[in-house]
Design an enzyme around this catalytic site. Structure first.
Site, short mmCIF file in Angstrom:
data_model
loop_
_atom_site.label_atom_id
_atom_site.label_comp_id
_atom_site.label_asym_id
_atom_site.label_seq_id
_atom_site.Cartn_x
_atom_site.Cartn_y
_atom_site.Cartn_z
N TYR A 1 0.80 -1.23 0.00
CA TYR A 1 0.00 0.00 0.00
C TYR A 1 0.84 1.28 0.00
O TYR A 1 0.29 2.38 -0.08
CB TYR A 1 -0.96 0.00 1.20
CG TYR A 1 -1.99 -1.11 1.10
CD1 TYR A 1 -3.06 -0.99 0.23
CD2 TYR A 1 -1.87 -2.29 1.83
CE1 TYR A 1 -4.00 -2.00 0.10
CE2 TYR A 1 -2.80 -3.31 1.72
CZ TYR A 1 -3.86 -3.16 0.85
OH TYR A 1 -4.79 -4.16 0.71
N HIS B 1 -8.09 1.97 -6.28
CA HIS B 1 -7.39 1.03 -5.40
C HIS B 1 -5.91 1.39 -5.46
O HIS B 1 -5.36 1.57 -6.56
CB HIS B 1 -7.57 -0.42 -5.85
CG HIS B 1 -9.01 -0.82 -5.94
ND1 HIS B 1 -9.73 -1.22 -4.84
CD2 HIS B 1 -9.87 -0.83 -6.99
CE1 HIS B 1 -10.98 -1.46 -5.22
NE2 HIS B 1 -11.09 -1.24 -6.52
C1 DHK Z 1 -7.63 -1.61 -0.28
C2 DHK Z 1 -8.05 -2.60 0.55
O1 DHK Z 1 -8.30 -2.33 1.83
C3 DHK Z 1 -8.17 -4.00 0.11
O2 DHK Z 1 -9.16 -4.72 0.82
C4 DHK Z 1 -8.40 -4.10 -1.38
C5 DHK Z 1 -7.47 -1.83 -1.74
C6 DHK Z 1 -7.37 -3.27 -2.14
C7 DHK Z 1 -6.39 -0.93 -2.32
O3 DHK Z 1 -5.54 -1.41 -3.05
O4 DHK Z 1 -6.44 0.28 -2.08
O5 DHK Z 1 -8.34 -5.45 -1.78
#
Ligand code: DHK
Length: 155
Positions: free
Chosen positions: A26, A103
């Site tokens: 992330y 995402h």
């Molecule tokens: C964010 C989340 O919390 C996940 O549950 C998704 C997404 C992906 C992201 O890539 O921002 O699967």
């Protein structure tokens, strides 16, 4: 001077943990870093940005319902609810607004259960895999959609 269009930017569950949450997936930006990026880009585009996060599905639904009357568009990172929530999909469809889904990660390179999102059926476009930059790109896209009036907003 005409009022600048209001864009609701919604973040679903666990996105408040950005910065410490699996940074290799992330990234290192916190949600407040992303909020700042959005405020800056929104200003440049002449948009008012209302940036929110909730871990509660019902709260997200309520905010989307309220946006129907007061927002010109919605950007949503539904988090895990994207993969599970018909309620969020329904709310987005009821809103009848341009919707861009974001995402941070490329969900298609990840586990199979992340490949499908219910919410994307209500989205004009989906951006994934570009990290925080995806939010700024979503604002660019929604500014165009609002300008073109591609999706008619209800009075
Ligand atoms: C964010 C989340 O919390 C996940 O549950 C998704 C997404 C992906 C992201 O890539 O921002 O699967």
């Amino acid at each position: 001077m005409a009022k600048s269009p209001n864009i609701l930017i919604l973040n679903g569950p666990n996105l408040n943990m950005l910065g410490v949450r699996e940074p290799s997936i992330y990234g290192r930006n916190t949600l407040s870093d992303i909020a700042k990026i959005c405020a800056k880009r929104g200003k440049e585009l002449g948009l008012t940005v209302d940036f929110r996060q909730s871990n509660l599905e019902g709260e997200l639904v309520t905010w989307i319902q309220q946006a129907r009357a007061k927002a010109a568009g919605i950007i949503i990172n539904p988090g895990g609810y994207g993969h599970s929530s018909i309620a969020l999909l329904d709310a987005l469809q009821i809103a009848e607004l341009p919707v861009i889904e974001v995402h941070l990660s490329n969900i298609h390179r990840r586990e199979r259960f992340r490949h499908h999102t219910f919410t994307s059926k209500a989205a004009t476009g989906v951006i994934c895999g570009l990290g925080a930059r995806g939010y700024a790109l979503a604002l660019d896209a929604i500014a165009d959609l609002v300008k073109q009036g591609l999706i008619k907003k209800k009075a």
